[in-house]
Design a protein around this motif. Structure first.
Motif, PDB file in Angstrom:
ATOM      1  N   SER A 139       3.443  -2.495  34.068  1.00 48.91           N
ATOM      2  CA  SER A 139       2.377  -1.742  34.716  1.00 48.91           C
ATOM      3  C   SER A 139       3.009  -1.180  36.060  1.00 48.91           C
ATOM      4  N   LEU A 140       2.279   0.064  36.329  1.00 47.71           N
ATOM      5  CA  LEU A 140       2.648   0.640  37.426  1.00 47.71           C
ATOM      6  C   LEU A 140       1.418   1.114  38.141  1.00 47.71           C
ATOM      7  N   PRO A 141       1.368   1.204  39.728  1.00 48.62           N
ATOM      8  CA  PRO A 141       0.308   1.902  40.413  1.00 48.62           C
ATOM      9  C   PRO A 141      -0.031   3.079  39.853  1.00 48.62           C
ATOM     10  N   LYS A 142      -1.612   3.376  39.921  1.00 51.11           N
ATOM     11  CA  LYS A 142      -1.984   4.704  39.443  1.00 51.11           C
ATOM     12  C   LYS A 142      -1.706   5.692  40.884  1.00 51.11           C
ATOM     13  N   PRO A 143      -1.669   6.890  40.515  1.00 52.25           N
ATOM     14  CA  PRO A 143      -1.614   7.625  39.050  1.00 52.25           C
ATOM     15  C   PRO A 143      -0.492   7.436  38.242  1.00 52.25           C
ATOM     16  N   ARG A 144      -0.764   7.646  36.975  1.00 55.09           N
ATOM     17  CA  ARG A 144       0.339   7.379  36.045  1.00 55.09           C
ATOM     18  C   ARG A 144       1.478   8.127  35.956  1.00 55.09           C
ATOM     19  N   PRO A 145       2.560   7.704  35.800  1.00 52.35           N
ATOM     20  CA  PRO A 145       3.863   8.488  35.979  1.00 52.35           C
ATOM     21  C   PRO A 145       3.791   9.605  35.043  1.00 52.35           C
ATOM     22  N   THR A 146       4.578  10.838  35.551  1.00 50.70           N
ATOM     23  CA  THR A 146       4.755  11.719  34.482  1.00 50.70           C
ATOM     24  C   THR A 146       6.228  12.054  34.293  1.00 50.70           C
ATOM     25  N   ALA A 147       7.138  11.365  35.290  1.00 50.95           N
ATOM     26  CA  ALA A 147       8.550  11.457  34.986  1.00 50.95           C
ATOM     27  C   ALA A 147       9.408  10.372  35.450  1.00 50.95           C
ATOM     28  N   LEU A 148      10.284  10.035  34.986  1.00 51.54           N
ATOM     29  CA  LEU A 148      11.352   9.204  35.405  1.00 51.54           C
ATOM     30  C   LEU A 148      12.572   9.738  35.834  1.00 51.54           C
ATOM     31  N   VAL A 149      12.911   9.588  37.254  1.00 52.25           N
ATOM     32  CA  VAL A 149      13.851  10.392  37.711  1.00 52.25           C
ATOM     33  C   VAL A 149      14.805   9.449  38.374  1.00 52.25           C
ATOM     34  N   ALA A 150      15.985   9.025  38.280  1.00 56.99           N
ATOM     35  CA  ALA A 150      16.737   8.023  39.031  1.00 56.99           C
ATOM     36  C   ALA A 150      18.175   8.217  38.825  1.00 56.99           C
ATOM     37  N   ASN A 151      18.859   7.480  39.745  1.00 57.88           N
ATOM     38  CA  ASN A 151      20.381   7.189  39.932  1.00 57.88           C
ATOM     39  C   ASN A 151      20.553   5.731  39.318  1.00 57.88           C
ATOM     40  N   LEU A 152      20.574   5.450  37.899  1.00 57.37           N
ATOM     41  CA  LEU A 152      20.468   4.377  37.267  1.00 57.37           C
ATOM     42  C   LEU A 152      21.691   3.242  37.579  1.00 57.37           C
ATOM     43  N   PRO A 153      21.590   2.164  37.713  1.00 57.46           N
ATOM     44  CA  PRO A 153      22.675   1.107  37.573  1.00 57.46           C
ATOM     45  C   PRO A 153      23.279   1.092  36.378  1.00 57.46           C
ATOM     46  N   TYR A 154      24.567   1.140  36.543  1.00 59.56           N
ATOM     47  CA  TYR A 154      25.211   1.519  35.075  1.00 59.56           C
ATOM     48  C   TYR A 154      25.106   0.264  33.967  1.00 59.56           C
ATOM     49  N   ASN A 155      24.804  -0.884  34.569  1.00 60.98           N
ATOM     50  CA  ASN A 155      24.714  -2.197  33.569  1.00 60.98           C
ATOM     51  C   ASN A 155      23.190  -2.099  33.037  1.00 60.98           C
ATOM     52  N   ILE A 156      22.285  -1.397  33.420  1.00 70.88           N
ATOM     53  CA  ILE A 156      20.962  -1.484  33.014  1.00 70.88           C
ATOM     54  C   ILE A 156      20.448  -0.088  32.545  1.00 70.88           C
ATOM     55  N   SER A 157      21.434   0.827  32.364  1.00 74.35           N
ATOM     56  CA  SER A 157      20.661   2.304  32.173  1.00 74.35           C
ATOM     57  C   SER A 157      20.082   2.498  31.155  1.00 74.35           C
ATOM     58  N   VAL A 158      20.796   2.010  29.823  1.00 72.02           N
ATOM     59  CA  VAL A 158      20.088   2.316  28.482  1.00 72.02           C
ATOM     60  C   VAL A 158      18.617   1.475  28.315  1.00 72.02           C
ATOM     61  N   PRO A 159      18.735   0.078  28.460  1.00 65.01           N
ATOM     62  CA  PRO A 159      17.481  -0.512  28.479  1.00 65.01           C
ATOM     63  C   PRO A 159      16.351   0.032  29.228  1.00 65.01           C
ATOM     64  N   LEU A 177      15.084  12.361  33.881  1.00 62.16           N
ATOM     65  CA  LEU A 177      16.338  12.829  34.293  1.00 62.16           C
ATOM     66  C   LEU A 177      17.069  11.768  35.070  1.00 62.16           C
ATOM     67  N   VAL A 178      18.236  11.097  34.367  1.00 62.43           N
ATOM     68  CA  VAL A 178      18.828  10.249  34.989  1.00 62.43           C
ATOM     69  C   VAL A 178      20.569  10.358  35.188  1.00 62.43           C
ATOM     70  N   MET A 179      20.847   9.847  36.165  1.00 61.99           N
ATOM     71  CA  MET A 179      22.183   9.706  36.433  1.00 61.99           C
ATOM     72  C   MET A 179      22.936   8.517  35.993  1.00 61.99           C
ATOM     73  N   VAL A 180      23.869   8.309  34.887  1.00 64.46           N
ATOM     74  CA  VAL A 180      24.344   7.207  34.538  1.00 64.46           C
ATOM     75  C   VAL A 180      25.927   7.281  34.399  1.00 64.46           C
ATOM     76  N   GLN A 181      26.496   6.270  33.946  1.00 63.70           N
ATOM     77  CA  GLN A 181      27.932   6.344  33.661  1.00 63.70           C
ATOM     78  C   GLN A 181      28.160   7.643  32.887  1.00 63.70           C
ATOM     79  N   LEU A 182      29.156   8.307  32.954  1.00 62.00           N
ATOM     80  CA  LEU A 182      29.218   9.233  31.960  1.00 62.00           C
ATOM     81  C   LEU A 182      29.407   8.915  30.491  1.00 62.00           C
ATOM     82  N   GLU A 183      30.202   7.850  30.282  1.00 57.04           N
ATOM     83  CA  GLU A 183      30.111   7.381  28.840  1.00 57.04           C
ATOM     84  C   GLU A 183      28.998   7.163  28.258  1.00 57.04           C
ATOM     85  N   VAL A 184      28.227   6.692  29.055  1.00 55.90           N
ATOM     86  CA  VAL A 184      26.659   6.145  28.674  1.00 55.90           C
ATOM     87  C   VAL A 184      25.949   7.513  28.282  1.00 55.90           C
TER      88      VAL A 184
END
Length: 295
Positions: A117-137, A153-160
């Protein structure tokens, strides 16, 4: 859209100053590589297409590089940070560099993979520089748990990134590609060199864009379709008749489901799109219903 000036963002010197003050050394355990380039975080915000009405959830804000680029542009940012020192410091960084936007920041000190669960208001987008080891999950779990998220829109390892955005027939096409396609139209939105990070990783990164759409029309559940996908790629070089046999119960049952779905049993999983897997799962589910066994 008003982007933040350089003075309100973090550069290499500011990143190192903050890290030293907090006695933080980036750790591989949490996949910490901090963005030190203002143009890169501006590009992420621009490509994400977020604006004044958006409520953005950011996973792994770290020292705040991307957070500071998002705050002047969007309605709110909910930042989820697992490192307690970074979580504690983020509000202070925003107050120092962008005091006019400090009320737009909401902080969740938690492991993103456990957040339901997340604080309101509800999210409309996920934007992140994600740690490579958890990006897909992270991407898949947030699309599942938070249906209000329309864009990612996420930045992840290029292979991922290439794996997530791959299409049928591509050598990198597989389980992540298909499961992401259940939720969204997925595209590779750009490449990012390793020199924009501190410390620099050993690989380049990629930007992945996901725009939510309705899943395939099917009477099978998402769980049933995903189990079918997992089975198909457990032995990806085998024909689907053989690869799906443990999932279906036997090679004959797998073949029956494939034929009912209009698919040649000699086909391999890497050749099929998400709609085809939904048909296979639906055909198998129909064959296992009590009324089907009575006939």
């Amino acid at each position: 859209m008003t982007s933040a000036p350089d003075s309100a963002l973090l550069g290499p010197a500011e990143i190192r100053r903050l890290a030293a003050r907090l006695e933080i050394r980036p750790t591989k355990q949490w996949g910490q590589n901090f963005v030190v380039d203002a143009n890169t975080v501006r590009k992420i915000v621009r490509v994400a297409g977020v604006g004044p009405e958006d409520v953005v959830v950011e996973v792994g804000p770290g020292l705040g590089s991307l957070t500071l680029a998002l705050l002047p542009v969007v309605r709110h940012v909910t930042a989820i940070e697992v490192d307690p020192r970074l979580a504690e410091a983020l509000a202070g960084t925003v107050a120092e560099l962008q005091p006019e936007h400090v009320d737009k920041l909401r902080l969740v000190a938690a492991d993103a993979l456990t957040v339901t669960s997340l604080p309101k208001p509800r999210p409309t987008a996920l934007v992140a520089n994600l740690p490579y080891n958890i990006s897909v999950p992270v991407v898949l779990s947030f699309l599942e748990r938070f249906p209000s998220i329309e864009r990612v829109l996420v930045m992840v390892q290029l292979e991922v990134a290439e794996r997530l955005a791959a299409k049928p027939g591509n050598k990198t096409y597989g389980v992540p590609s298909l499961k992401a396609a259940w939720y969204a139209d997925v595209e590779l939105a750009g490449r990012v060199g390793r020199n924009v990070f501190w410390p620099a990783p050993n690989v380049d990164s990629g930007l992945v864009s996901l725009v939510r759409r309705e899943p395939p029309t099917t009477s099978a559940s998402r769980e049933e379709v995903f189990r079918c996908i997992d089975a198909a790629f457990l032995q990806r070089r085998k024909s689907l008749r053989q690869a799906l046999a443990p999932w279906a119960g036997s090679p004959e049952a797998a073949e029956a489901a494939l034929v009912a779905a209009g698919i040649d049993p000699r086909t391999r999983g890497e050749q099929l799109d998400i709609a085809a897997f939904a048909r296979i799962a639906e055909a198998r589910a129909a064959a296992t219903r009590p009324e089907a066994r009575i006939r």
